[in-house]
Design an enzyme around this catalytic site. Structure first.
Site, PDB file in Angstrom:
ATOM      1  N   GLU A 115      29.276  -0.117 -19.120  1.00  0.00           N
ATOM      2  CA  GLU A 115      27.893  -0.419 -18.764  1.00  0.00           C
ATOM      3  C   GLU A 115      27.881  -1.571 -17.763  1.00  0.00           C
ATOM      4  OE1 GLU A 115      25.838   1.084 -22.942  1.00  0.00           O
ATOM      5  OE2 GLU A 115      25.801  -1.046 -22.446  1.00  0.00           O
ATOM      6  N   HIS A 244      14.985  -3.998 -19.270  1.00  0.00           N
ATOM      7  CA  HIS A 244      15.955  -2.930 -19.038  1.00  0.00           C
ATOM      8  C   HIS A 244      15.543  -2.195 -17.774  1.00  0.00           C
ATOM      9  CE1 HIS A 244      18.574   0.485 -19.527  1.00  0.00           C
ATOM     10  NE2 HIS A 244      19.148  -0.115 -20.562  1.00  0.00           N
ATOM     11  N   ARG A 290      21.917  -6.629 -15.560  1.00  0.00           N
ATOM     12  CA  ARG A 290      20.591  -6.044 -15.752  1.00  0.00           C
ATOM     13  C   ARG A 290      19.489  -6.804 -15.010  1.00  0.00           C
ATOM     14  NH1 ARG A 290      20.559  -4.211 -22.149  1.00  0.00           N
ATOM     15  NH2 ARG A 290      21.874  -2.371 -21.842  1.00  0.00           N
ATOM     16  N   HIS A 351      12.821  -5.369 -22.756  1.00  0.00           N
ATOM     17  CA  HIS A 351      13.839  -4.748 -23.605  1.00  0.00           C
ATOM     18  C   HIS A 351      14.408  -5.680 -24.663  1.00  0.00           C
ATOM     19  CE1 HIS A 351      16.955  -1.961 -24.729  1.00  0.00           C
ATOM     20  NE2 HIS A 351      17.922  -2.753 -24.311  1.00  0.00           N
ATOM     21  N   ARG A 386      21.703 -11.301 -21.242  1.00  0.00           N
ATOM     22  CA  ARG A 386      22.623 -10.625 -22.156  1.00  0.00           C
ATOM     23  C   ARG A 386      23.470  -9.592 -21.426  1.00  0.00           C
ATOM     24  NH1 ARG A 386      22.195  -5.676 -25.449  1.00  0.00           N
ATOM     25  NH2 ARG A 386      20.255  -5.255 -24.356  1.00  0.00           N
TER      26      ARG A 386
END
Length: 546
Positions: A115, A244, A290, A351, A386
């Site tokens: 990811e 997100h 992100r 998110h 994160r």
């Protein structure tokens, strides 16, 4: 009604269930959850759990990726603790019955995905329904344990806290705060029950519903953050809200996430003309962090005037997509989108809360006998942003840390005697006779708060917009305090109370930070300022803030 347990867990996601299963070996455990036990953010987590298990990977690489994502605010000792604990905690989940997708028969031979922000394939997953697989396995284990009792449809209102301190003017300076449990509204009886415990663990998840567009379930209203703040706990870094990048954009799709793993498997973000754009924003392109990807999509949409962008993975073929992403594939197909033939329309959505109730390395809050783990906690792992799939890992690691701390003090806990709750302040009435017509007040203000937060406190911010949000939300909170006595004590009213407070706290933290770092991007302060702001933003009740 009054209930007494050795341990009280608020929330039934991965953090709460993991702690409960461990603590049950030492005494009785109550799990209080405000809706169905499966209605948690864990259940909706698609991606997986990050762990350095591949032959080309290492703890040091995972640590470096986490620190890079956190943009200077991660606590290195916490990052090292979590990353190095990952294999053992994943083995434990397997022992409890979680079936991850495998590539071999060895104990840790899993199919590893990638990811955004990860330099290696290290995402342990159960196809694209990892959270659901974990949640169901842990629930089964908890239901079988004789020492665990689950109270569904039970809304924790506030912590029961004993204060020892003094006042200076109007400000209460508490030398000591001790938590003894919670007051909770039982839906079936419409009465407030008392849950007493020798240790209370907040595992209440995040606060995504404070925004108009979110990937979170309806239960994510920041209840733990609000309860902790009202009780006098220290909160940190609430300005860092992770959006997100890829939530499915469709009028019939509510909160459905298109996992970052789709980009990890080669999916590319494109505009409506089919042109890729992420290369313009970051060297990692579609696998950038992100915050970078969400801002890039936001910029593209504002420049083009389009309502969404698109995620294209058609080149991987139907057979691969059905095997790797069965849940996403079927959901898209049910809405008339064949992801094997056409790109998926996506938009950013709120998110994950990277800030929360500040804790130490054992999940202890600034209130004695109160712990916080999972998304409601700020442990120092995530910093300003994160890294993908570090959240489920953080939850299981800190559930174990809290268990270790309590186990080390097990003998002294046996001697603990509960105080007389009647001697403590109980602000909640059990009589529910009130004007039902006032309920329209809840729906109206819920919508207003979420629109204010989306428009003024979103992906890209400005001081003036933050100040407008602060003023609007302050007015709404005054109205809530004025009208709450006229509204029946119910979960909708209690959620509005919590949601409005969390919105206020997010704005307050965002106004404090005069720089741009990680998830907090302010056009009036576009540069990062390590000299002044490489520190946590702390907020405490009664003006005791830093």
């Amino acid at each position: 009604m009054e209930h007494e347990f050795d341990f009280l867990v608020i929330g039934s996601g991965i953090a709460g269930l993991t702690f409960a299963l461990k603590a049950a070996s030492m005494g009785t455990v109550a799990i209080v959850t405000k809706k169905d036990k499966l209605e948690t953010s864990t259940n909706y987590a698609q991606g997986g759990i990050a762990s350095a298990l591949g032959p080309d990977d290492s703890f040091d690489l995972h640590i470096q990726d986490t620190l890079a994502a956190g943009d200077g605010l991660c606590k290195r000792e916490i990052v090292e603790l979590v990353v190095r604990s990952a294999p053992e905690r994943i083995k434990e989940l397997v022992e409890w019955g979680v079936e991850f997708t495998r590539r071999g028969d060895g104990p840790l031979e899993f199919d590893l995905g990638r990811e955004g922000g990860h330099s290696r394939n290290r995402i342990v997953h159960a196809q694209d329904m990892t959270g659901q697989a974990i949640e169901k396995a842990l629930i089964r284990a908890a239901e079988k344990h004789p020492n665990i009792t689950i109270f569904e449809n039970t809304f924790a209102i506030d912590l029961i806290v004993e204060y020892e301190g003094f006042r200076i003017g109007d400000i209460l300076r508490n030398q000591r705060k001790t938590c003894w449990g919670v007051y909770a509204l039982r839906r079936e009886s419409s009465e407030v029950d008392v849950f007493l415990a020798k240790a209370t663990v907040l595992c209440t998840g995040g606060a995504g519903k404070v925004y108009l567009y979110t990937s979170n379930p309806d239960v994510a209203t920041g209840d733990g953050l609000a309860m902790a703040y009202r009780a006098g706990a220290r909160l940190a870094n609430l300005e860092f809200v992770q959006f997100h990048p890829t939530c499915l954009y469709h009028p019939k799709a509510k909160n459905f996430l298109i996992s970052e793993a789709v980009r990890g498997e080669g999916g590319r973000l494109i505009d409506r003309h089919g042109r890729p754009f992420m290369h313009k924003y970051h060297p990692l392109g579609d696998l950038a962090f992100r915050d970078v990807v969400a801002r890039a999509i936001d910029t593209e949409m504002k420049q083009s005037g389009d309502d969404c962008v698109f995620l294209d993975i058609t080149h991987r073929g139907r057979d691969f997509l059905i095997k790797r992403f069965p849940n996403i594939y079927q959901k898209c197909l049910s809405l008339g989108i064949d992801m094997a033939k056409e790109p998926i329309p996506v938009v950013p959505a709120a998110h994950y809360m990277c800030g929360g109730i500040q804790t130490d390395s054992f999940g202890r809050t600034s209130i004695e006998r109160a712990y916080a783990i999972g998304e409601c906690a700020c442990t120092g792992l995530h910093g300003a942003n994160r890294l993908a799939s570090n959240s489920l890992l953080e939850a299981v690691v800190f559930a174990h840390q809290a268990y270790l701390d309590i186990a080390a003090n097990a003998e002294s806990l046996k001697k603990v005697k509960f105080p007389d709750v009647k001697s403590l302040d109980n602000p909640f009435r059990t009589a529910l006779e009130a004007n039902q017509s006032e309920m329209v007040f809840i729906a109206h203000n819920w919508d207003v708060i979420r629109k204010i937060m989306w428009n003024y406190v979103g992906i890209v911010r400005r001081d003036k917009r933050l100040e407008l949000a602060q003023n609007h939300i302050a007015q709404i909170r005054r109205e809530i305090e004025e009208h709450m006595p006229n509204i029946p004590l119910n979960t909708d009213a209690l959620e509005l109370r919590n949601l409005s407070l969390v919105a206020q706290l997010i704005v307050s933290c965002a106004l404090k930070r005069k720089e741009s770092r990680g998830l907090h991007y302010n056009l009036d302060h576009p540069k990062k300022d390590d000299e002044k702001w490489q520190k946590d933003t702390i907020i405490v009740r009664d003006n005791e803030s830093e």
